[in-house]
Design an enzyme around this catalytic site. Structure first.
Site, PDB file in Angstrom:
ATOM      1  N   ILE A   1      -8.430 -17.457  -5.888  1.00  0.00           N
ATOM      2  CA  ILE A   1      -9.162 -17.650  -7.079  1.00  0.00           C
ATOM      3  C   ILE A   1      -8.054 -17.519  -7.901  1.00  0.00           C
ATOM      4  O   ILE A   1      -7.975 -18.096  -8.738  1.00  0.00           O
ATOM      5  CB  ILE A   1     -10.016 -16.137  -7.097  1.00  0.00           C
ATOM      6  CG1 ILE A   1     -11.393 -16.010  -5.780  1.00  0.00           C
ATOM      7  CG2 ILE A   1     -10.125 -15.787  -8.291  1.00  0.00           C
ATOM      8  CD1 ILE A   1     -11.755 -15.012  -5.611  1.00  0.00           C
TER       9      ILE A   1
ATOM     10  N   TYR B   1     -11.039  -1.597   1.866  1.00  0.00           N
ATOM     11  CA  TYR B   1     -10.660  -3.024   0.741  1.00  0.00           C
ATOM     12  C   TYR B   1     -12.390  -2.205   0.283  1.00  0.00           C
ATOM     13  O   TYR B   1     -11.717  -1.512  -1.046  1.00  0.00           O
ATOM     14  CB  TYR B   1     -11.706  -4.192   1.521  1.00  0.00           C
ATOM     15  CG  TYR B   1     -11.099  -4.737   0.850  1.00  0.00           C
ATOM     16  CD1 TYR B   1     -10.305  -5.839   0.080  1.00  0.00           C
ATOM     17  CD2 TYR B   1     -13.078  -5.306   0.591  1.00  0.00           C
ATOM     18  CE1 TYR B   1     -11.239  -6.721  -0.382  1.00  0.00           C
ATOM     19  CE2 TYR B   1     -12.911  -6.508  -1.020  1.00  0.00           C
ATOM     20  CZ  TYR B   1     -12.158  -7.430  -0.964  1.00  0.00           C
ATOM     21  OH  TYR B   1     -11.919  -8.519  -1.886  1.00  0.00           O
TER      22      TYR B   1
HETATM   23  P1  NAD Z   1      -6.686 -15.661  -0.538  1.00  0.00           P
HETATM   24  O1  NAD Z   1      -6.527 -13.977   0.225  1.00  0.00           O
HETATM   25  O2  NAD Z   1      -6.849 -16.759  -1.121  1.00  0.00           O
HETATM   26  O3  NAD Z   1      -5.126 -15.117  -2.052  1.00  0.00           O
HETATM   27  C1  NAD Z   1      -4.761 -14.318  -2.509  1.00  0.00           C
HETATM   28  C2  NAD Z   1      -3.358 -14.555  -3.021  1.00  0.00           C
HETATM   29  O4  NAD Z   1      -3.132 -13.524  -2.730  1.00  0.00           O
HETATM   30  C3  NAD Z   1      -2.926 -15.551  -1.873  1.00  0.00           C
HETATM   31  O5  NAD Z   1      -1.963 -16.666  -2.052  1.00  0.00           O
HETATM   32  C4  NAD Z   1      -1.866 -14.194  -1.071  1.00  0.00           C
HETATM   33  O6  NAD Z   1      -0.334 -14.225  -0.715  1.00  0.00           O
HETATM   34  C5  NAD Z   1      -1.561 -13.642  -2.611  1.00  0.00           C
HETATM   35  N1  NAD Z   1      -0.804 -11.762  -1.756  1.00  0.00           N
HETATM   36  C6  NAD Z   1      -1.859 -11.024  -1.506  1.00  0.00           C
HETATM   37  N2  NAD Z   1      -0.412 -10.018  -1.104  1.00  0.00           N
HETATM   38  C7  NAD Z   1       0.549 -10.713  -2.038  1.00  0.00           C
HETATM   39  C8  NAD Z   1       1.277  -9.369  -2.327  1.00  0.00           C
HETATM   40  N3  NAD Z   1       1.572  -7.655  -2.041  1.00  0.00           N
HETATM   41  N4  NAD Z   1       2.427  -9.699  -3.015  1.00  0.00           N
HETATM   42  C9  NAD Z   1       1.883 -10.653  -3.572  1.00  0.00           C
HETATM   43  N5  NAD Z   1       0.833 -11.708  -3.887  1.00  0.00           N
HETATM   44  C10 NAD Z   1      -0.110 -11.269  -2.814  1.00  0.00           C
HETATM   45  O7  NAD Z   1      -7.762 -14.207  -1.754  1.00  0.00           O
HETATM   46  P2  NAD Z   1      -8.956 -15.091  -2.649  1.00  0.00           P
HETATM   47  O8  NAD Z   1     -10.902 -14.913  -2.100  1.00  0.00           O
HETATM   48  O9  NAD Z   1      -8.276 -15.705  -3.619  1.00  0.00           O
HETATM   49  O10 NAD Z   1      -8.678 -13.334  -3.490  1.00  0.00           O
HETATM   50  C11 NAD Z   1      -7.996 -13.672  -4.696  1.00  0.00           C
HETATM   51  C12 NAD Z   1      -8.498 -11.686  -5.605  1.00  0.00           C
HETATM   52  O11 NAD Z   1     -10.372 -11.654  -5.352  1.00  0.00           O
HETATM   53  C13 NAD Z   1      -8.520 -11.265  -4.153  1.00  0.00           C
HETATM   54  O12 NAD Z   1      -8.296  -9.753  -5.105  1.00  0.00           O
HETATM   55  C14 NAD Z   1      -9.680 -10.703  -3.367  1.00  0.00           C
HETATM   56  O13 NAD Z   1      -9.999  -9.206  -2.727  1.00  0.00           O
HETATM   57  C15 NAD Z   1     -10.682 -10.933  -4.307  1.00  0.00           C
HETATM   58  N6  NAD Z   1     -11.854 -11.398  -3.841  1.00  0.00           N
HETATM   59  C16 NAD Z   1     -12.693 -11.766  -3.628  1.00  0.00           C
HETATM   60  C17 NAD Z   1     -13.728 -12.458  -3.103  1.00  0.00           C
HETATM   61  C18 NAD Z   1     -14.192 -14.169  -2.964  1.00  0.00           C
HETATM   62  O14 NAD Z   1     -15.118 -13.865  -2.242  1.00  0.00           O
HETATM   63  N7  NAD Z   1     -13.206 -14.830  -2.207  1.00  0.00           N
HETATM   64  C19 NAD Z   1     -15.131 -11.923  -3.729  1.00  0.00           C
HETATM   65  C20 NAD Z   1     -14.265 -10.094  -4.029  1.00  0.00           C
HETATM   66  C21 NAD Z   1     -12.962 -10.237  -4.652  1.00  0.00           C
END
Ligand code: NAD
Length: 433
Positions: A207, A338
């Site tokens: 995202i 979470y």
């Molecule tokens: P993802 O795991 O594909 O990407 C997350 C990114 O955050 C990764 O590049 C990771 O390296 C980075 N990251 C993690 N810890 C970190 C840190 N300590 N410092 C810096 N960077 C860090 O996840 P995503 O699915 O793209 O989700 C992005 C956001 O959206 C998150 O906050 C997630 O909780 C939220 N979210 C996602 C969904 C979904 O369906 N995918 C649903 C609800 C919320």
């Protein structure tokens, strides 16, 4: 992981079979692209009750043509609905036109803030929420229905443009409040972030990468922040977008100081997207699993926001967009850590927003994604994944770009009257609805 069911129901035999079996009927959504930046077609403007609002000039600037034939968008101004009898006008206005709204079309109901001194007005205006959410659940064909509470149409221009555009494809069943602050119209509505700097955490993939791309499309200078182990990917994204990469763990105690040092020219848009899951039921959850999730998803968001506001790195007119989740609103088995962290983001946004605006001229909002097709959700076991995809009004998962478009609207210079909002990007998920 491709949504094969969605592809199957897009074929004639697939549609026939799934209809016969009474299975969900997801429609391919019409999303924004460079060839399809906005809807073309008819906008039908209706009124219920006696309205003092004048949204017509703002609606005229959406590029849609005023009319009534097969509308791609319907805006019902119900701000003048002050009692139950006037609600009949809502029914009378929409009942005859709902069937003719185009596939992937938009219905936006305009409502007034609830008047605490008038319980008849409050009842009628609150009724609009149940109406909008119910219509969203039954309307189908990729069409969305949202409620916008406002007192000044001009202050809501960026919001109306977003809700009436293909960018809001996965936003439905939402109630959005817009204040009446004087809007800052951008020089160019196609590149509203030109001359502004945006930092996106966790932008090496998923995202966050889509958010960085979308803000760059809107003209922003992008800083792609991610953990040192993802530095190569972060650089690749930054190079593609003509921005810079910042390898940093957001949980580092000095993360705020290091971000401020990397941005001597200041920052306009701060997107807290980095997030992690480490699921276990509470009985099996170690303290380490608990705190690692709270640290990334909530503590770092609080700490870096505080540091960048205090240092003056976030300039006046700035925007903070944090990432919650429907799991933080509805709760989810196996995700106490979470869910707690994402609910905490909501608390942070609601409490900080008025103060940050008054003291720093910065708005603070959150997006709350539902089921979005990413690596995170591809790792979910098959049956839970299928349920997550289908249990929403659009009967499909969202794409990272859906969260990105919503973020871009909140980051928009003309969105200064949108503050303290938590906007779900979930296709009107049944979870926590
Ligand atoms: P993802 O795991 O594909 O990407 C997350 C990114 O955050 C990764 O590049 C990771 O390296 C980075 N990251 C993690 N810890 C970190 C840190 N300590 N410092 C810096 N960077 C860090 O996840 P995503 O699915 O793209 O989700 C992005 C956001 O959206 C998150 O906050 C997630 O909780 C939220 N979210 C996602 C969904 C979904 O369906 N995918 C649903 C609800 C919320």
């Amino acid at each position: 992981m491709a949504d094969r069911y969605l592809s199957f129901t897009g074929t004639a035999p697939g549609r026939f079979l799934t209809r016969r079996l009474g299975l969900p009927q997801p429609a391919a959504l019409s999303r924004r692209s460079s060839r399809h930046p906005r809807f073309e077609g008819t906008l039908l403007h209706l009124t219920a009750g006696k309205s003092d609002l004048d949204p017509a000039p703002v609606l005229a600037r959406t590029g849609l043509t005023a009319g009534s034939a097969d509308p791609v968008a319907v805006v019902l101004d119900a701000t003048g609905v002050r009692d139950v009898d006037a609600l009949a006008e809502v029914h009378a206005a929409l009942h005859p036109v709902v069937r003719s709204v185009a596939a992937s079309g938009r219905i936006v109901v305009l409502g007034a803030p609830l008047d605490p001194a008038d319980h008849h007005q409050a009842a009628a205006q609150q009724a609009l929420e149940g109406f909008v959410r119910s219509l969203g659940k039954e309307i189908g064909r990729g069409r969305t229905v949202n409620l916008l509470r406002l007192t000044d149409a001009r202050a809501a221009e960026s919001t109306l443009r977003f809700l009436l555009s293909p960018g809001s494809a996965y936003v439905s069943g939402q109630v959005i409040h817009v204040g009446d602050d004087e809007p800052t119209a951008p020089d160019d509505w196609d590149r509203p972030l030109a001359g502004r700097t945006a930092l996106v955490t966790g932008a090496a993939r998923g995202i966050g990468e889509a958010v960085a791309e979308t803000l760059a499309r809107d003209g922003a200078e992008i800083v792609v922040l991610d953990v040192p182990s993802a530095e190569e990917d972060a650089r690749r994204v930054a190079e593609r977008l003509g921005g810079t990469a910042l390898a940093l763990d957001v949980t580092a105690a000095d993360a705020g100081v290091r971000i401020a040092a990397a941005l001597p020219g200041g920052l306009d848009v701060l997107i807290h997207n980095a997030g992690v899951t480490r699921d276990r039921r509470l009985v099996n959850m170690s303290a380490e699993r608990w705190s690692s999730v709270l640290d990334v998803n909530l503590k770092s968001v609080l700490r870096t926001t505080d540091a960048l506001l205090a240092a003056g790195t976030l300039r006046r007119g700035g925007r903070v967009v944090a990432t919650a989740s429907i799991a933080g609103l509805a709760g989810n088995a196996g995700q106490t850590n979470y869910g707690a962290s994402k609910a905490g983001v909501v608390g942070l946004v609601r409490a900080l927003a008025p103060r940050a605006l008054a003291e720093h001229g910065v708005t603070v909002n959150a997006v709350a994604p539902g089921f979005i097709e990413t690596r995170m959700t591809a790792a979910v076991p098959l049956f839970i994944r299928e349920a997550g995809r289908r249990m929403n009004s659009l009967a499909q998962g969202g794409l990272p770009v859906d969260v990105a478009e919503t973020t871009a609207w909140l980051a928009h210079p003309a969105s200064g009257a949108v503050n303290g909002q938590v906007v779900r990007v979930c296709g009107q998920s049944l979870l926590g609805a």
